[in-house]
Scaffold this motif. Sequence first.
Motif, PDB file in Angstrom:
ATOM      1  N   ARG A  92      41.666   0.162  40.580  1.00 34.51           N
ATOM      2  CA  ARG A  92      41.541   0.454  39.144  1.00 34.51           C
ATOM      3  C   ARG A  92      40.629  -0.550  38.473  1.00 34.51           C
ATOM      4  O   ARG A  92      39.792  -0.209  37.649  1.00 34.51           O
ATOM      5  N   ARG A  93      40.752  -1.809  38.858  1.00 34.94           N
ATOM      6  CA  ARG A  93      39.919  -2.840  38.240  1.00 34.94           C
ATOM      7  C   ARG A  93      38.465  -2.671  38.702  1.00 34.94           C
ATOM      8  O   ARG A  93      37.538  -2.852  37.911  1.00 34.94           O
ATOM      9  N   MET A  96      36.439  -0.343  36.696  1.00 39.25           N
ATOM     10  CA  MET A  96      35.959  -0.825  35.400  1.00 39.25           C
ATOM     11  C   MET A  96      34.866  -1.864  35.556  1.00 39.25           C
ATOM     12  O   MET A  96      33.926  -1.903  34.798  1.00 39.25           O
ATOM     13  N   PRO A 160      40.740 -10.494  34.273  1.00 37.54           N
ATOM     14  CA  PRO A 160      40.104  -9.618  33.276  1.00 37.54           C
ATOM     15  C   PRO A 160      39.083 -10.313  32.395  1.00 37.54           C
ATOM     16  O   PRO A 160      38.305  -9.653  31.731  1.00 37.54           O
ATOM     17  N   ARG A 161      39.041 -11.669  32.398  1.00 39.09           N
ATOM     18  CA  ARG A 161      38.053 -12.352  31.569  1.00 39.09           C
ATOM     19  C   ARG A 161      36.660 -12.296  32.171  1.00 39.09           C
ATOM     20  O   ARG A 161      35.684 -12.577  31.500  1.00 39.09           O
ATOM     21  N   ILE A 162      36.557 -11.927  33.426  1.00 40.66           N
ATOM     22  CA  ILE A 162      35.225 -11.845  34.031  1.00 40.66           C
ATOM     23  C   ILE A 162      34.556 -10.575  33.541  1.00 40.66           C
ATOM     24  O   ILE A 162      35.111  -9.477  33.675  1.00 40.66           O
TER      25      ILE A 162
ATOM     26  N   TRP B 106      47.832 -10.522  34.314  1.00 44.89           N
ATOM     27  CA  TRP B 106      47.146 -11.177  33.205  1.00 44.89           C
ATOM     28  C   TRP B 106      47.553 -10.510  31.901  1.00 44.89           C
ATOM     29  O   TRP B 106      47.783  -9.303  31.851  1.00 44.89           O
ATOM     30  N   PHE B 334      47.808  -6.828  30.368  1.00 45.99           N
ATOM     31  CA  PHE B 334      46.481  -6.246  30.545  1.00 45.99           C
ATOM     32  C   PHE B 334      46.560  -5.214  31.663  1.00 45.99           C
ATOM     33  O   PHE B 334      46.941  -5.523  32.781  1.00 45.99           O
ATOM     34  N   HIS B 336      44.720  -2.664  34.256  1.00 42.56           N
ATOM     35  CA  HIS B 336      43.410  -2.746  34.899  1.00 42.56           C
ATOM     36  C   HIS B 336      42.486  -1.584  34.567  1.00 42.56           C
ATOM     37  O   HIS B 336      41.301  -1.640  34.874  1.00 42.56           O
ATOM     38  N   THR B 337      43.018  -0.518  33.947  1.00 41.22           N
ATOM     39  CA  THR B 337      42.141   0.592  33.569  1.00 41.22           C
ATOM     40  C   THR B 337      41.415   0.320  32.247  1.00 41.22           C
ATOM     41  O   THR B 337      40.569   1.101  31.829  1.00 41.22           O
ATOM     42  N   GLU B 338      41.734  -0.806  31.586  1.00 45.95           N
ATOM     43  CA  GLU B 338      41.015  -1.152  30.352  1.00 45.95           C
ATOM     44  C   GLU B 338      39.773  -1.953  30.692  1.00 45.95           C
ATOM     45  O   GLU B 338      39.715  -2.586  31.748  1.00 45.95           O
ATOM     46  N   PRO B 339      38.782  -2.002  29.781  1.00 44.43           N
ATOM     47  CA  PRO B 339      37.609  -2.857  30.047  1.00 44.43           C
ATOM     48  C   PRO B 339      37.993  -4.334  29.946  1.00 44.43           C
ATOM     49  O   PRO B 339      39.070  -4.673  29.480  1.00 44.43           O
ATOM     50  N   SER B 340      37.065  -5.173  30.416  1.00 50.20           N
ATOM     51  CA  SER B 340      37.340  -6.620  30.496  1.00 50.20           C
ATOM     52  C   SER B 340      37.702  -7.205  29.137  1.00 50.20           C
ATOM     53  O   SER B 340      37.295  -6.709  28.096  1.00 50.20           O
ATOM     54  N   VAL B 341      38.466  -8.273  29.198  1.00 42.85           N
ATOM     55  CA  VAL B 341      38.922  -8.938  27.974  1.00 42.85           C
ATOM     56  C   VAL B 341      37.754  -9.659  27.316  1.00 42.85           C
ATOM     57  O   VAL B 341      37.036 -10.413  27.961  1.00 42.85           O
TER      58      VAL B 341
END
Lengths: 283, 344
Positions: A92-93, A96, A160-162, B106, B334, B336-341
């Motif tokens: 999933r990641r 994105m 997710p910060r990357i 996260w 968070f 994982h299907t959302e865009p990056s933070v």
Amino acid sequence: MAVCTTGLGTFATSLRFCRKLQHQNERLFSTSMCRPAADSEPPKFVPPSKPVIVDKTQTVTSLRKFLSPEFVPPRQRTVPFKFFLERKDMIRRRKMLNIPEFYVGSILAVTMADPNASGKTNRFVGICIQRGGNGLGATFVLRNIINNQGVEICYEMYNPRIQKIEVLKLEKRLDDNLMYLRDALPEYSTVDPEMKPVPFSPTGEVPVNSLKVKMLPKPWSKHWERPKFNIQGISFDLCMTPNQMAGAQKRAQPWREYDMLREYDTTELKEQILKEVQEDMSK
Amino acid sequence: MKMLAKLGCRLLLQRGAQLISPRAAAESPIQLLGCVRTLKKTTWFEEHLTEDNQTYLRNLMAEEYRKQTASKLNPLRDEPWPRQDWTEGSRRVGLVAVKLGMAPIWTKTGERHVVTLLQVQDCHVIKCLPKEEFDGHTAALVVGGKNVSPFHRSEEQMEVFRNAGVPPKQKLTIFKVSDNAIIKPGTPLYAAHFRPGQYVDVTAKSIGKGFQGVMKRWGFKGQPASHGQTKTHRRPGASGPGGDPAKVFKGKKMPGRMGNTYITAHGLKVWRVNTKYNVLYVHGTVPGHRNCVLKVRDTVLPTRRSTLLNPPFPTYFTEEEVDLDEDLYDDNLFVHTEPSVTLT
């Protein structure tokens, strides 16, 4: 030599003859071919096809069969179902954020969200010296020398910060772990932060850089000459005497390669997981 | 059977040797070392059966389990007990889960935490003990989790499971429950019983460390490694005050067996619930090794009770809430299907 020239000469004369014939034939046929029938409509104007500009600097999805090492589960007592759940999150990641194929020794640029940086993003360019971890906690360490100071940053691949991971130069080295660059001359760890991405082909073999690195004088952070590390990428003949090398070989454990309990054959697992991952990524 | 045990190992070993000896003629002595038989006090189900019968029984058992679980899939249809609403002080059941492993998560602001994955495998209510039967104050429910083979369970244990109409379970726990939260025996319990954002307590047997010294077991400082210490580096030192009591008090911390005891981790937040595979993602670490069976229940902590407003009461029924998502996430998590933070 004389034979060759005569051969060439005959070849050239025959070519000229053929070409003459061709020209005569063209003159004979040219008018008839241009006008198939006078009463039919003139052929429609077909504009020439636009030249396809392939931007090789952008990341091209690799067509090689590459499975990122963090997908392969380690040999543990954990149920395969837990790895399956983690793999779903990893895919999933990956849908994105494009995490490209890279190896230890490639040069990467990572853009990360940083609350303390101006513009809130932070770009770091470096050479990948180590890839570790399994599943969602997989990491890679980038090394660079900035203002005469060696800097190593350990990034989590699924953090997710990357925001962006770019491969500026895709290549492999002789070892899986380049931690010895800490004790090598600084020129081997320096990477230009403004480096332009080097285009690489999505198919074919990954280039292996068989560079043998020159080291700083001893003491080193680890005894890199010992057979435990099995390092191929250091030129030991420049920094160590044959006596010292022989002394290091005393710590060799030749029986370890015959130890069957240490064997962990991942070929079948890898194939199965690669198939699964490719299926899920294409959905 | 008890007589056999009393007779001692020697007779059993002789008996074992008699059993193995007809086969010994065929096998070489080296191969015999591989088939060392563990001590079996009673007849085990395979002892007098042929191999075909063994496989047949195993398949039969699997089929029976499937039928039993299928028959219990719709608890609301076969005469459930009258359901009552959730009130402020009511306590509801918990679940029995299996510890799968750990993974990182996260938050939406980019902070990293670790979670333990707990999977609820075949959790059923086995028995209801009303107030009078249990202790006179509260009612209790016996819940079992994780199916196990019936061949190594005694007849008394099997009777309990047969009354509930459920396959035999590895772990049976008692949950103290308020009177309005009793459930009919045989009801399956699922992970959606807990919702993300609420807090849970997890009880399990900690990893056994065996006989351990005082430094590891109680955290004593020991003695220095050098400066003249004679053979005393990890010893307890003094054991009490001295001449006045002239004894060592009961409960003195000394070396002994460490671990393999029930430990509870309180106030663990549930970050995520996977309703398809019945997996709970619970904050932090949990006692027990991987694949151990644990007891999960709503928190006892008073400061976290506000998160438990309007839970599925008395439990989550699949027929009621058909349109639950496959994954339920906490608000701060968070996905994982959302865009990056992006931090602003």
